[in-house]
Design a protein around this motif. Structure first.
Motif, PDB file in Angstrom:
ATOM      1  N   LEU A  94     -47.647 -68.023  50.426  1.00  0.00           N
ATOM      2  CA  LEU A  94     -48.901 -68.602  50.897  1.00  0.00           C
ATOM      3  C   LEU A  94     -49.220 -69.933  50.219  1.00  0.00           C
ATOM      4  CD1 LEU A  94     -51.121 -65.389  51.142  1.00  0.00           C
ATOM      5  CD2 LEU A  94     -50.025 -66.658  53.007  1.00  0.00           C
ATOM      6  N   SER A  95     -48.613 -70.156  49.052  1.00  0.00           N
ATOM      7  CA  SER A  95     -48.831 -71.436  48.366  1.00  0.00           C
ATOM      8  C   SER A  95     -47.688 -72.419  48.635  1.00  0.00           C
ATOM      9  CB  SER A  95     -48.995 -71.212  46.856  1.00  0.00           C
ATOM     10  OG  SER A  95     -47.780 -70.766  46.284  1.00  0.00           O
ATOM     11  N   GLY A  96     -46.765 -72.035  49.520  1.00  0.00           N
ATOM     12  CA  GLY A  96     -45.681 -72.930  49.909  1.00  0.00           C
ATOM     13  C   GLY A  96     -44.483 -72.891  48.979  1.00  0.00           C
ATOM     14  N   ARG A  97     -44.380 -71.862  48.163  1.00  0.00           N
ATOM     15  CA  ARG A  97     -43.270 -71.751  47.201  1.00  0.00           C
ATOM     16  C   ARG A  97     -42.302 -70.660  47.641  1.00  0.00           C
ATOM     17  NH1 ARG A  97     -43.782 -70.211  40.748  1.00  0.00           N
ATOM     18  NH2 ARG A  97     -41.543 -70.072  40.397  1.00  0.00           N
ATOM     19  N   ALA A  98     -41.011 -70.941  47.566  1.00  0.00           N
ATOM     20  CA  ALA A  98     -39.986 -69.952  47.891  1.00  0.00           C
ATOM     21  C   ALA A  98     -39.745 -69.076  46.662  1.00  0.00           C
ATOM     22  CB  ALA A  98     -38.700 -70.641  48.312  1.00  0.00           C
ATOM     23  N   LEU A  99     -40.061 -67.797  46.773  1.00  0.00           N
ATOM     24  CA  LEU A  99     -39.888 -66.857  45.669  1.00  0.00           C
ATOM     25  C   LEU A  99     -39.707 -65.468  46.271  1.00  0.00           C
ATOM     26  CD1 LEU A  99     -40.087 -66.896  42.471  1.00  0.00           C
ATOM     27  CD2 LEU A  99     -42.416 -66.056  42.790  1.00  0.00           C
ATOM     28  N   ASP A 100     -38.562 -64.857  46.024  1.00  0.00           N
ATOM     29  CA  ASP A 100     -38.296 -63.540  46.580  1.00  0.00           C
ATOM     30  C   ASP A 100     -38.673 -62.438  45.601  1.00  0.00           C
ATOM     31  OD1 ASP A 100     -37.330 -64.332  49.117  1.00  0.00           O
ATOM     32  OD2 ASP A 100     -35.381 -64.825  48.242  1.00  0.00           O
ATOM     33  N   ALA A 101     -38.692 -61.206  46.094  1.00  0.00           N
ATOM     34  CA  ALA A 101     -39.022 -60.031  45.287  1.00  0.00           C
ATOM     35  C   ALA A 101     -37.807 -59.116  45.204  1.00  0.00           C
ATOM     36  CB  ALA A 101     -40.201 -59.280  45.908  1.00  0.00           C
ATOM     37  N   LEU A 102     -37.558 -58.605  43.992  1.00  0.00           N
ATOM     38  CA  LEU A 102     -36.485 -57.639  43.776  1.00  0.00           C
ATOM     39  C   LEU A 102     -37.059 -56.414  43.088  1.00  0.00           C
ATOM     40  CD1 LEU A 102     -33.739 -59.995  42.299  1.00  0.00           C
ATOM     41  CD2 LEU A 102     -33.928 -59.197  44.660  1.00  0.00           C
ATOM     42  N   ILE A 103     -36.580 -55.251  43.492  1.00  0.00           N
ATOM     43  CA  ILE A 103     -36.966 -53.998  42.837  1.00  0.00           C
ATOM     44  C   ILE A 103     -35.740 -53.466  42.103  1.00  0.00           C
ATOM     45  CG2 ILE A 103     -37.665 -51.608  43.225  1.00  0.00           C
ATOM     46  CD1 ILE A 103     -39.311 -52.649  45.631  1.00  0.00           C
ATOM     47  N   VAL A 104     -35.931 -53.158  40.824  1.00  0.00           N
ATOM     48  CA  VAL A 104     -34.851 -52.608  40.006  1.00  0.00           C
ATOM     49  C   VAL A 104     -35.000 -51.093  39.999  1.00  0.00           C
ATOM     50  CG1 VAL A 104     -33.764 -52.602  37.728  1.00  0.00           C
ATOM     51  CG2 VAL A 104     -34.909 -54.688  38.560  1.00  0.00           C
ATOM     52  N   ARG A 105     -33.974 -50.405  40.474  1.00  0.00           N
ATOM     53  CA  ARG A 105     -34.002 -48.946  40.482  1.00  0.00           C
ATOM     54  C   ARG A 105     -33.845 -48.405  39.064  1.00  0.00           C
ATOM     55  NH1 ARG A 105     -32.996 -46.189  45.171  1.00  0.00           N
ATOM     56  NH2 ARG A 105     -32.707 -47.467  47.022  1.00  0.00           N
ATOM     57  N   LYS A 106     -34.367 -47.187  38.825  1.00  0.00           N
ATOM     58  CA  LYS A 106     -34.196 -46.554  37.514  1.00  0.00           C
ATOM     59  C   LYS A 106     -32.781 -46.032  37.336  1.00  0.00           C
ATOM     60  CE  LYS A 106     -39.029 -45.623  36.823  1.00  0.00           C
ATOM     61  NZ  LYS A 106     -40.104 -44.662  36.662  1.00  0.00           N
ATOM     62  N   GLU A 107     -32.100 -45.769  38.441  1.00  0.00           N
ATOM     63  CA  GLU A 107     -30.680 -45.410  38.411  1.00  0.00           C
ATOM     64  C   GLU A 107     -30.066 -45.889  39.713  1.00  0.00           C
ATOM     65  OE1 GLU A 107     -30.726 -40.810  39.831  1.00  0.00           O
ATOM     66  OE2 GLU A 107     -31.410 -41.201  37.792  1.00  0.00           O
ATOM     67  N   THR A 113     -24.231 -48.375  49.079  1.00  0.00           N
ATOM     68  CA  THR A 113     -23.603 -49.340  48.172  1.00  0.00           C
ATOM     69  C   THR A 113     -23.754 -48.971  46.709  1.00  0.00           C
ATOM     70  OG1 THR A 113     -25.632 -50.659  48.073  1.00  0.00           O
ATOM     71  CG2 THR A 113     -24.033 -51.231  49.805  1.00  0.00           C
ATOM     72  N   GLY A 114     -24.592 -47.976  46.390  1.00  0.00           N
ATOM     73  CA  GLY A 114     -24.814 -47.609  44.999  1.00  0.00           C
ATOM     74  C   GLY A 114     -25.556 -48.687  44.222  1.00  0.00           C
ATOM     75  N   ALA A 115     -26.371 -49.455  44.915  1.00  0.00           N
ATOM     76  CA  ALA A 115     -27.032 -50.618  44.319  1.00  0.00           C
ATOM     77  C   ALA A 115     -28.117 -50.240  43.307  1.00  0.00           C
ATOM     78  CB  ALA A 115     -27.651 -51.480  45.422  1.00  0.00           C
ATOM     79  N   TRP A 116     -28.242 -51.076  42.282  1.00  0.00           N
ATOM     80  CA  TRP A 116     -29.342 -50.981  41.316  1.00  0.00           C
ATOM     81  C   TRP A 116     -30.514 -51.854  41.761  1.00  0.00           C
ATOM     82  CZ3 TRP A 116     -30.173 -48.339  36.767  1.00  0.00           C
ATOM     83  CH2 TRP A 116     -29.092 -47.629  36.239  1.00  0.00           C
ATOM     84  N   LEU A 117     -30.210 -52.919  42.498  1.00  0.00           N
ATOM     85  CA  LEU A 117     -31.224 -53.901  42.889  1.00  0.00           C
ATOM     86  C   LEU A 117     -31.456 -53.860  44.388  1.00  0.00           C
ATOM     87  CD1 LEU A 117     -29.977 -56.982  40.812  1.00  0.00           C
ATOM     88  CD2 LEU A 117     -31.801 -55.375  40.224  1.00  0.00           C
ATOM     89  N   GLU A 118     -32.732 -53.926  44.771  1.00  0.00           N
ATOM     90  CA  GLU A 118     -33.103 -53.986  46.187  1.00  0.00           C
ATOM     91  C   GLU A 118     -33.832 -55.298  46.448  1.00  0.00           C
ATOM     92  OE1 GLU A 118     -32.168 -51.965  48.458  1.00  0.00           O
ATOM     93  OE2 GLU A 118     -31.519 -50.258  47.263  1.00  0.00           O
ATOM     94  N   GLY A 119     -33.499 -55.920  47.561  1.00  0.00           N
ATOM     95  CA  GLY A 119     -34.151 -57.170  47.940  1.00  0.00           C
ATOM     96  C   GLY A 119     -33.116 -58.248  48.205  1.00  0.00           C
ATOM     97  N   PRO A 120     -33.578 -59.438  48.610  1.00  0.00           N
ATOM     98  CA  PRO A 120     -32.651 -60.547  48.876  1.00  0.00           C
ATOM     99  C   PRO A 120     -32.141 -61.130  47.556  1.00  0.00           C
ATOM    100  CG  PRO A 120     -34.924 -61.223  49.294  1.00  0.00           C
ATOM    101  CD  PRO A 120     -34.966 -59.776  48.915  1.00  0.00           C
ATOM    102  N   LEU A 121     -30.877 -60.864  47.241  1.00  0.00           N
ATOM    103  CA  LEU A 121     -30.321 -61.256  45.952  1.00  0.00           C
ATOM    104  C   LEU A 121     -30.073 -62.765  45.889  1.00  0.00           C
ATOM    105  CD1 LEU A 121     -27.747 -58.359  45.444  1.00  0.00           C
ATOM    106  CD2 LEU A 121     -30.086 -58.528  44.565  1.00  0.00           C
ATOM    107  N   PRO A 122     -30.601 -63.413  44.846  1.00  0.00           N
ATOM    108  CA  PRO A 122     -30.333 -64.845  44.685  1.00  0.00           C
ATOM    109  C   PRO A 122     -28.912 -65.088  44.180  1.00  0.00           C
ATOM    110  CG  PRO A 122     -31.813 -64.071  42.949  1.00  0.00           C
ATOM    111  CD  PRO A 122     -31.526 -62.903  43.847  1.00  0.00           C
ATOM    112  N   GLU A 123     -28.534 -66.355  44.122  1.00  0.00           N
ATOM    113  CA  GLU A 123     -27.215 -66.724  43.611  1.00  0.00           C
ATOM    114  C   GLU A 123     -27.072 -66.287  42.156  1.00  0.00           C
ATOM    115  OE1 GLU A 123     -24.593 -68.308  45.174  1.00  0.00           O
ATOM    116  OE2 GLU A 123     -25.770 -67.962  46.987  1.00  0.00           O
ATOM    117  N   PRO A 124     -25.876 -65.841  41.748  1.00  0.00           N
ATOM    118  CA  PRO A 124     -25.658 -65.504  40.337  1.00  0.00           C
ATOM    119  C   PRO A 124     -26.037 -66.685  39.439  1.00  0.00           C
ATOM    120  CG  PRO A 124     -23.797 -64.784  41.658  1.00  0.00           C
ATOM    121  CD  PRO A 124     -24.679 -65.599  42.560  1.00  0.00           C
ATOM    122  N   GLY A 125     -26.634 -66.382  38.294  1.00  0.00           N
ATOM    123  CA  GLY A 125     -27.088 -67.420  37.375  1.00  0.00           C
ATOM    124  C   GLY A 125     -28.525 -67.843  37.602  1.00  0.00           C
ATOM    125  N   SER A 126     -29.105 -67.448  38.737  1.00  0.00           N
ATOM    126  CA  SER A 126     -30.495 -67.823  39.038  1.00  0.00           C
ATOM    127  C   SER A 126     -31.453 -67.242  38.006  1.00  0.00           C
ATOM    128  CB  SER A 126     -30.897 -67.307  40.427  1.00  0.00           C
ATOM    129  OG  SER A 126     -30.124 -67.888  41.435  1.00  0.00           O
TER     130      SER A 126
END
Length: 197
Positions: A94-107, A113-126
């Protein structure tokens, strides 16, 4: 692209309103056993605030101000951080900034995929800023930080609603992290005590 409505900037008045909401809805004084097993006279559960429309709008604007300018995403450990990362991502849009949300699973997820992270994953190193509702010893924040670092992301800052002032800051510093808090436990407790008197 369609113009999104704007969200008001975080203000001192909004901060005071948020502090009052936390004192009324999130804070309790008494005798409590914490997740760490320790007992305390103070209990803070931010979910009645972070899961209300007004509370999440106020929290999102305030927390967004503390997210690093170069962050590609905000992330946090499920469940306490789920509304926070979503709300801050919306406030950023809403403020014009690109910022995604990630949820870290407890396991790791036990299927697919057995993923720990949910959401649009940014480039490694971000750069990713970790969000938390309450920091006591810092354990859950550090779990999220470690998962993100293992996935190849840079994490330098944790932003929390309330710092309980029970060793979390020291644990973050030892892990090379900066802890930014909207409020200290003593602030919330003081407003609650004043309202009760």
């Amino acid at each position: 692209m369609t113009q999104l409505p704007t969200l008001p900037q975080a203000s001192a008045d909004q901060r005071q309103l948020l502090l009052r909401l936390l004192a009324e809805r999130a804070y309790r004084h008494g005798s409590f056993t914490l997740a760490s097993g320790r007992t305390s006279n103070h209990y803070v559960n931010c979910k009645p605030v972070s899961l209300s429309g007004q509370g999440l709008a106020l929290l999102s604007a305030q927390m967004l101000e503390l997210v690093e300018p170069d962050a590609a995403a905000v992330a946090g450990l499920t469940l306490g951080a789920d509304p926070l990362v979503s709300g801050v991502a919306v406030a950023a849009a809403l403020s014009g900034r690109a910022l995604d949300a990630l949820i870290v699973r407890k396991e790791a997820k036990g299927h697919g995929t057995g993923a720990w992270l949910e959401g649009p994953l940014p480039e490694p190193g971000s750069c990713i800023t970790v969000l938390e509702d309450v920091v006591t010893t810092g354990g859950s924040s550090l779990k999220a930080v470690n998962q993100l670092r293992e996935a190849g992301y840079t994490v330098k800052r944790v932003v929390t609603i309330v710092d309980r002032q029970e060793g979390g800051l020291e644990a973050m510093t030892a892990a090379g992290l900066e802890l930014q808090s909207l409020f200290l436990l003593e602030e919330v407790a003081a407003v609650s005590a004043a309202a009760r008197s």
